[in-house]
Design an enzyme around this catalytic site. Structure first.
Site, PDB file in Angstrom:
ATOM      1  N   ASP A 212       3.859  84.295 -14.082  1.00  0.00           N
ATOM      2  CA  ASP A 212       5.220  84.551 -14.550  1.00  0.00           C
ATOM      3  C   ASP A 212       6.036  85.238 -13.451  1.00  0.00           C
ATOM      4  O   ASP A 212       5.552  86.166 -12.797  1.00  0.00           O
ATOM      5  CB  ASP A 212       5.134  85.471 -15.783  1.00  0.00           C
ATOM      6  CG  ASP A 212       6.454  85.644 -16.492  1.00  0.00           C
ATOM      7  OD1 ASP A 212       6.979  84.642 -16.994  1.00  0.00           O
ATOM      8  OD2 ASP A 212       6.957  86.778 -16.555  1.00  0.00           O
ATOM      9  N   GLU A 278       5.501  80.292 -11.379  1.00  0.00           N
ATOM     10  CA  GLU A 278       6.859  80.143 -11.899  1.00  0.00           C
ATOM     11  C   GLU A 278       7.759  80.867 -10.905  1.00  0.00           C
ATOM     12  O   GLU A 278       7.891  82.090 -10.941  1.00  0.00           O
ATOM     13  CB  GLU A 278       7.000  80.781 -13.289  1.00  0.00           C
ATOM     14  CG  GLU A 278       8.357  80.491 -13.896  1.00  0.00           C
ATOM     15  CD  GLU A 278       9.005  81.656 -14.627  1.00  0.00           C
ATOM     16  OE1 GLU A 278       9.939  81.424 -15.393  1.00  0.00           O
ATOM     17  OE2 GLU A 278       8.602  82.821 -14.428  1.00  0.00           O
TER      18      GLU A 278
END
Ligand code: NOJ
Length: 531
Positions: A212, A278
């Site tokens: 993330d 990401e």
């Protein structure tokens, strides 16, 4: 250490994203029945569905202990399971069942920030300014009279200032919600903690991690103000056209040392353990830095997701993406939807046209070299839902008053003619985000028996991908011929009609199409693979 296989599984895997709260509510009556929130037993029970769909792996969004302010992206304990989702034993059973069905499992890792309920942040709040407890986060004195102004001009991604003041007058940085304080990765304790977290899940048997906010861990050391243009930058047509903004909070060079360390950890485990970043970087070149041979294995290619409906734009982004990753000796990834963006049938205009375009874009994506990420519900043709304001839960809705991301997170319809459509919970109940009244024909059960359904199309397309392109690394080139996108991969041509008029169907054997091909023509909003 086991030598990696010649062709690691992730290089051309199709990975299905499970948004855990919204996939299936499986915990039996008496525990959370009626809470209407998806969980780990729900996923395990539906793994045969994913095997039959034809994907290679699933990526599960965070299921760790969390106050759920950002639905799991606010982690209070990185190595335990939130009771809302099950137990560690449920994780083990899920991994065992998935592996038994030939499915790999990627879990989410959230290293940029913790929850404000994490023991470290609670200790930081209890400790004095300048203490070692505070040094794990980014606490700073304010500016202006009495330090009443934030330390710099950065905004939170969810709206409003990126700083919150604590009672003793210090401010802490949160690039997302106030409940998600950013860690200070310049403090070695942070890196050590995350190495332990990685090892914990690798020891349990996960096949990889989705990282993330991978581009966010380091901020420019001075925490200087961001320079903002007078005029907001115009939206670019492809990733190479992005106007570069001044971003002292993102994509700092020091972050790559973190991923070199993680790569050494991943490589020390047997099998092809992997990580996908990401990283919302500003250029294809900066994205490629994350996937150099000694860093992470993949990065999401958001350039593809952001491309408008245009043959020329598609061709550019395909060629640019392939070139950028080739320079890093990796393989591209492709994604059209996830839990943070508007579902792609809606993005492409909604209704029958939106769905036809979505199927055509998907069929094109599935023919491209590299790996494809699918988002739960796209195989049912689900559209973005207009969630009523009183049911909205996204932290960005509370901070900005904008609708936010709830509309792509509505729980899946599995069966039946009314909510909760077999998702779980008592008959007649609504899950954590209410489902629309007209989803009966979109449920898995309704589509399974229908050869023209979007679900049948996905099953067919995934099987065709395996049969036609398995393990192949042919050179791939995309060209735009007016409104026709033509992608040449080995002896197969992928042709997508992005115009308004039917085009003549190119000669050759039709392997699969995204819609009907009446009278030897390729209708608008349709794609075909031809040999
Ligand atoms: C990206 C995740 O995909 C999103 O859902 C989350 O809100 C932010 N990172 C913050 O963790």
């Amino acid at each position: 250490m086991t030598a990696p296989a010649a062709r690691p599984w992730w290089r051309d895997a199709v990975v299905y994203q499970v948004y855990v709260r919204s996939f299936a509510d499986g915990l039996p009556a008496g525990s959370d029945a009626g809470d209407g929130v998806g969980d780990l037993p729900g996923i395990t029970a539906r793994l045969p569905y994913l095997r039959d769909l034809g994907v290679d792996a699933l990526w599960i969004t965070p299921f760790y202990t969390s106050p759920q302010k950002d639905h799991g992206y606010d982690v209070a304990d990185y190595t335990d399971v939130d009771p809302l989702f099950g137990t560690l034993a449920d994780v083990d059973l899920l991994l065992e069942t998935a592996h038994g069905l030939g499915l790999r499992v990627i879990v989410d890792l959230v290293p940029n920030h913790t929850s404000d309920q994490h023991a470290w942040f609670q200790a930081a709040l209890a400790a004095a300014p300048g203490s070692p407890e505070r040094a794990r986060y980014i606490f700073r004195p304010g500016r202006g009279e009495d330090g009443a102004e934030p330390p710099n001009n950065w905004d939170s991604i969810f709206g409003g200032p990126a700083w919150t003041r604590v009672p003793d007058g210090a401010w802490y940085l949160h690039l997302f919600d106030t409940s998600q304080p950013d860690l200070d990765w310049r403090n070695p304790e942070v890196g050590d903690m995350f190495e332990d977290v990685l090892r914990n899940w690798l020891d349990r048997g996960v096949d990889g991690f989705r990282v993330d906010v991978a581009h966010g861990l380091y901020k420019e050391a001075t925490l200087r103000d961001q320079k903002r243009p007078e005029q907001p930058a115009k939206l670019a047509e492809s990733m190479v056209e992005r106007v570069l903004n001044d971003e002292p909070m993102w994509d700092q060079p020091e972050v790559h040392e973190v991923y070199r360390r993680w790569r050494r950890v991943l490589d020390s485990y047997p099998g092809d353990r992997m990580a996908v970043a990401e990283a919302w970087t500003q250029t294809a070149e900066s994205m490629a830095m994350f996937i150099r041979p000694d860093e992470l294995h993949q990065a999401f290619n958001f350039g593809w997701l952001g491309t408008p409906w245009s043959a020329r734009a598609f061709a550019r982004v395909i060629n640019d993406s392939i070139a950028a990753v080739a320079a890093a000796a990796s393989a591209p990834t492709w994604v059209l939807s996830n839990h943070d963006v508007e579902r792609h049938p809606t993005r492409y205009g909604g209704g029958p046209v939106g769905l036809a375009r979505a199927r055509a874009a998907t069929l094109t994506m599935l023919a491209l070299p590299g790996s494809a990420y699918l988002y739960q519900g796209e195989e049912l043709g689900l559209e973005q839902v207009d969630v009523p304001p009183e049911a909205r839960q996204d932290p960005s809705w509370f901070r900005t008053g904008q609708p936010g991301r709830d509309g792509c997170r509505v729980p899946l319809p599995w069966s039946g003619d009314a909510p909760p459509y077999g998702f779980g919970g008592p008959p007649g109940s609504q899950p954590w985000i209410p489902q629309p009244a007209d989803w009966e024909s979109l449920s898995v059960a309704a589509q399974l028996g229908d050869p023209d359904s979007t679900l049948a199309f996905y099953q067919h397309a995934l099987a065709a991908r395996r049969a036609v392109f398995a393990g192949a690394d042919e050179a791939t080139t995309a060209i735009a011929d007016d409104d026709l996108l033509v992608v040449l991969r080995g002896d197969v041509a992928i042709v997508l009609n992005a115009g308004d008029e039917p085009a003549p169907l190119p000669a050759g054997e039709v392997l699969i199409s995204s819609g009907p091909l009446p009278g030897e023509t390729l209708p608008p909003d349709t794609a075909v693979w031809i040999r």
